[in-house]
Design a protein around this motif. Sequence first.
Motif, short mmCIF file in Angstrom:
data_model
loop_
_atom_site.label_atom_id
_atom_site.label_comp_id
_atom_site.label_asym_id
_atom_site.label_seq_id
_atom_site.Cartn_x
_atom_site.Cartn_y
_atom_site.Cartn_z
N UNK A 135 62.23 -61.89 37.71
CA UNK A 135 62.58 -62.15 39.11
C UNK A 135 63.39 -63.43 39.22
N UNK A 136 64.10 -63.54 40.32
CA UNK A 136 64.90 -64.73 40.60
C UNK A 136 64.47 -65.33 41.93
N UNK A 137 64.25 -66.61 41.92
CA UNK A 137 63.93 -67.29 43.17
C UNK A 137 62.52 -67.03 43.64
N UNK A 138 62.17 -67.54 44.81
CA UNK A 138 60.82 -67.36 45.36
C UNK A 138 60.52 -65.88 45.62
N UNK A 139 59.29 -65.50 45.31
CA UNK A 139 58.84 -64.13 45.48
C UNK A 139 57.67 -64.06 46.46
N UNK A 140 57.52 -62.91 47.08
CA UNK A 140 56.37 -62.66 47.94
C UNK A 140 55.31 -61.94 47.11
N UNK A 141 54.19 -62.58 46.89
CA UNK A 141 53.12 -62.02 46.07
C UNK A 141 52.16 -61.22 46.94
N UNK A 142 51.83 -60.01 46.49
CA UNK A 142 50.82 -59.19 47.15
C UNK A 142 49.72 -58.93 46.12
N UNK A 143 48.59 -59.59 46.28
CA UNK A 143 47.51 -59.51 45.30
C UNK A 143 46.32 -58.75 45.83
N UNK A 144 45.92 -57.72 45.10
CA UNK A 144 44.80 -56.87 45.50
C UNK A 144 43.57 -57.19 44.66
N UNK A 145 42.46 -57.53 45.32
CA UNK A 145 41.19 -57.78 44.65
C UNK A 145 41.36 -58.86 43.58
N UNK A 146 41.18 -58.54 42.29
CA UNK A 146 41.41 -59.53 41.25
C UNK A 146 42.83 -60.07 41.33
N UNK A 147 43.77 -59.23 41.75
CA UNK A 147 45.14 -59.68 41.90
C UNK A 147 45.28 -60.79 42.92
N UNK A 148 44.35 -60.86 43.87
CA UNK A 148 44.33 -61.99 44.79
C UNK A 148 44.03 -63.29 44.07
N UNK A 149 43.07 -63.25 43.15
CA UNK A 149 42.76 -64.42 42.33
C UNK A 149 43.96 -64.80 41.46
N UNK A 150 44.53 -63.78 40.79
CA UNK A 150 45.67 -64.04 39.93
C UNK A 150 46.83 -64.65 40.73
N UNK A 151 47.08 -64.11 41.92
CA UNK A 151 48.18 -64.62 42.73
C UNK A 151 47.94 -66.06 43.16
#
Length: 249
Positions: A89-105
């Motif tokens: 990816x390039x530049x700032x990204x919008x992270x969408x984290x589900x469950x554990x992905x919320x922790x990772x994000x």
Amino acid sequence: MSEFLTTRDGRRIAYHTLAGRGPGVVFLGGFKSDMTGTKAMHLQNWAERSGRAFLRFDYSGHGDSSGSFEEGCIGEWADDARAVIEALTDGPQLLVGSSMGGWISLLIARALPQRVAGLITVAAAPDFTERGFWAGFDDTQRATLMAQGRLELPSDYDDQPYVITRRLIEDGRDHLVLNGPLRLPFPVRLLQGTADDDVPVSWAMQLLDHADADDLRLTLVKGADHRFSTPECLDLITRTIEDLPDGTG
């Protein structure tokens, strides 16, 4: 067909990208899930219609990526996420984290705040290895885990049991986000179902109270469970992306 990125640690990470306008959207899935799940594919379909850049991927030991799930841990999965974000990816990204992905994000946001345009979590489960698994084990389970290095738990989402390892628990303690400062200098939206049996509403409230953020909102959906995958819930995720104050709505 998946493409693959080999990390500096030699893990082969499966991913799929869509070209489009930014900020790009990156989906970070949950514990034992993969990038073909309902939320990931809903976001991809939305990105295709909207012309937004999009990235989904499988952590090591998940989906089509290399490695064994049982040998994985939070730190490695966060490294996988960081590797694909930095490489693909390039530049700032919008992270969408589900469950554990919320922790990772949240770990990504803490490590790379300059690469985050905004954060949306869905039933976020930060620190779940400690305050979910370990806190919920009885003395016998804890003794088994420490002595044998693994513990099998029944799963509500799979015929196969969850295997919780001592490594997962101990590594999780090195990556907690609710035991210290958590500055989130971008728009943050927390989505949470009130009928979630895996992540209680109190966890969402704790994250809301703990995070240091100027633009942070929590949306509770009455009756929504941990999957958060009804048509109404899926539409809420994409509407939340569109409504973020990043000038791309």
